[in-house]
Design a protein around this motif. Structure first.
Motif, PDB file in Angstrom:
ATOM      1  N   ARG A  60       0.436  -1.008   0.076  1.00  0.00           N
ATOM      2  CA  ARG A  60      -0.146   0.361   0.253  1.00  0.00           C
ATOM      3  C   ARG A  60       1.055   1.071  -0.198  1.00  0.00           C
ATOM      4  O   ARG A  60       0.664   2.290  -0.120  1.00  0.00           O
ATOM      5  CB  ARG A  60      -0.666  -0.270   1.219  1.00  0.00           C
ATOM      6  N   HIS A  61       2.207   1.008   0.698  1.00  0.00           N
ATOM      7  CA  HIS A  61       2.598   1.961   0.315  1.00  0.00           C
ATOM      8  C   HIS A  61       4.900   1.910   0.307  1.00  0.00           C
ATOM      9  O   HIS A  61       4.850   0.544   0.537  1.00  0.00           O
ATOM     10  CB  HIS A  61       2.631   2.667   1.931  1.00  0.00           C
ATOM     11  N   VAL A  62       4.879   2.390  -0.216  1.00  0.00           N
ATOM     12  CA  VAL A  62       6.735   3.127  -0.945  1.00  0.00           C
ATOM     13  C   VAL A  62       7.060   3.576  -0.546  1.00  0.00           C
ATOM     14  O   VAL A  62       7.355   5.056  -1.110  1.00  0.00           O
ATOM     15  CB  VAL A  62       6.684   2.728  -2.403  1.00  0.00           C
ATOM     16  N   PRO A  63       7.673   3.767   0.889  1.00  0.00           N
ATOM     17  CA  PRO A  63       8.051   4.859   1.132  1.00  0.00           C
ATOM     18  C   PRO A  63       9.996   4.581   0.775  1.00  0.00           C
ATOM     19  O   PRO A  63      10.473   4.020   0.302  1.00  0.00           O
ATOM     20  CB  PRO A  63       8.172   5.065   3.095  1.00  0.00           C
ATOM     21  N   VAL A  83       2.251  -2.076  -6.828  1.00  0.00           N
ATOM     22  CA  VAL A  83       0.819  -1.079  -5.624  1.00  0.00           C
ATOM     23  C   VAL A  83      -0.234  -2.171  -6.141  1.00  0.00           C
ATOM     24  O   VAL A  83      -1.138  -2.565  -6.729  1.00  0.00           O
ATOM     25  CB  VAL A  83       0.867  -0.115  -5.805  1.00  0.00           C
ATOM     26  N   GLY A  84      -0.402  -2.987  -4.387  1.00  0.00           N
ATOM     27  CA  GLY A  84      -1.362  -3.588  -4.726  1.00  0.00           C
ATOM     28  C   GLY A  84      -1.369  -5.024  -4.834  1.00  0.00           C
ATOM     29  O   GLY A  84      -2.012  -6.263  -4.529  1.00  0.00           O
ATOM     30  N   ALA A  85       0.052  -5.577  -4.784  1.00  0.00           N
ATOM     31  CA  ALA A  85       0.088  -7.123  -5.195  1.00  0.00           C
ATOM     32  C   ALA A  85       0.288  -7.153  -3.782  1.00  0.00           C
ATOM     33  O   ALA A  85       0.542  -6.564  -2.594  1.00  0.00           O
ATOM     34  CB  ALA A  85       1.789  -7.097  -5.636  1.00  0.00           C
ATOM     35  N   PRO A  86       0.428  -8.629  -3.441  1.00  0.00           N
ATOM     36  CA  PRO A  86       0.984  -9.492  -2.553  1.00  0.00           C
ATOM     37  C   PRO A  86       2.958  -9.273  -1.554  1.00  0.00           C
ATOM     38  O   PRO A  86       3.699  -8.972  -3.147  1.00  0.00           O
ATOM     39  CB  PRO A  86       0.184 -11.087  -2.088  1.00  0.00           C
ATOM     40  N   LEU A  87       2.543  -8.978  -0.662  1.00  0.00           N
ATOM     41  CA  LEU A  87       4.011  -8.082  -0.539  1.00  0.00           C
ATOM     42  C   LEU A  87       5.186  -8.857  -0.758  1.00  0.00           C
ATOM     43  O   LEU A  87       5.757  -8.276  -1.057  1.00  0.00           O
ATOM     44  CB  LEU A  87       4.216  -7.971   1.346  1.00  0.00           C
ATOM     45  N   VAL A  88       4.400 -10.418  -0.238  1.00  0.00           N
ATOM     46  CA  VAL A  88       5.551 -11.195  -0.337  1.00  0.00           C
ATOM     47  C   VAL A  88       6.191 -11.791  -1.826  1.00  0.00           C
ATOM     48  O   VAL A  88       7.105 -12.602  -2.108  1.00  0.00           O
ATOM     49  CB  VAL A  88       5.228 -12.856   0.448  1.00  0.00           C
TER      50      VAL A  88
END
Length: 264
Positions: A60-63, A83-88
């Motif tokens: 959800r975020h890309v700091p 963004v929106g893809a599974p984090l893993v």
């Protein structure tokens, strides 16, 4: 009187040993194994669903941190994190490769999964130590000799390269032996070894030959550096010389064990 025969002794022994042992059924043990296997399958399926199917662990975020000249938006655009893809499922190595390939100003980038909903980008930008004039602008060169960006205005505190070596005259032999690229690398080497105070005031690094590299400072003072060898020793000698002779206009550290100053 005769004793019991062998057959009679066998019959008595069989009678005294009692009934044969009863084997325990294996069904309860098998049932437990089946239950455990089903539990493990359900646990694995649940874990897969949580990691890939649920909305809890999605990007959800890309700091972005560490930028100086670049903006966080530029880094995010180059990274193209889904963004929106599974984090893993995010390929962090591929993200880092896209940043380095697109933004030459980036020296290093760390791509980190920040659970549960972020991909963090930590960048380190290259620092220019020398400027090469190119058309109406300047190409920035870092301490490794990498030309990473072209800017319209020279950044403050970064000296410009002046190639005074030519194919004829005193520097001809040096030019033929080392070539332009090697002489430029030597200039970069010198610029990278300058004391911080000198680097801030340096206006130009002038290369006449491999053994004749000099500096022009912003206040008109000059430094004869010689070759790019023994840079750290020359930097220490120059720092000490400038403190001992603050009014001098010319410094010579080409031989760091015998530095000299002149003018006032």
């Amino acid at each position: 009187m005769a004793g019991p025969t062998t057959a009679e002794r066998g019959e008595r022994q069989q009678e005294s040993s009692g009934p044969p042992p009863v084997r325990r059924p294996l069904r309860p043990r098998l049932r437990g194994i089946v239950v455990l296997a089903v539990a493990l399958v359900l646990l694995g399926a649940g874990s897969v669903w949580v990691l890939y199917g649920s909305e809890w662990l999605r990007v959800r975020h890309v700091p972005v941190s560490g930028t100086r000249v670049l903006t966080p938006a530029e880094v995010r655009a180059a990274a193209a994190v889904p963004v929106g893809a599974p984090l893993v499922s995010v390929d962090t190595d591929a993200v880092a490769a896209r940043v380095r390939r697109t933004l030459h100003r980036v020296d290093t980038v760390d791509v980190v999964r920040s659970w549960p909903r972020a991909i963090t980008l930590r960048v380190t930008e290259r620092t220019p130590v020398l400027l090469v004039r190119r058309g109406g602008g300047f190409t920035e060169v870092d301490h490794d000799g990498v030309r990473f960006a072209t800017v319209a205005r020279a950044p403050a505190g970064v000296p410009a390269l002046e190639m005074a070596a030519s194919r004829s005259g005193p520097g001809a032999a040096s030019f033929r032996r080392f070539g332009t690229d090697r002489l430029v690398r030597e200039a970069v080497r010198v610029a990278g070894d300058l004391p911080a105070a000198v680097a801030k005031s340096a206006r130009a690094v002038k290369v006449r030959s491999y053994d004749d590299i000099s500096l022009e400072l912003g206040d008109g003072r000059t430094v004869a550096w010689g070759s790019g060898e023994d840079g750290r020793a020359k930097a220490r000698a120059l720092t000490a010389l400038m403190k001992a002779s603050p009014g001098a206009r010319h410094f010579d550290v080409s031989v760091p064990t015998a530095p000299a100053s002149a003018g006032s």
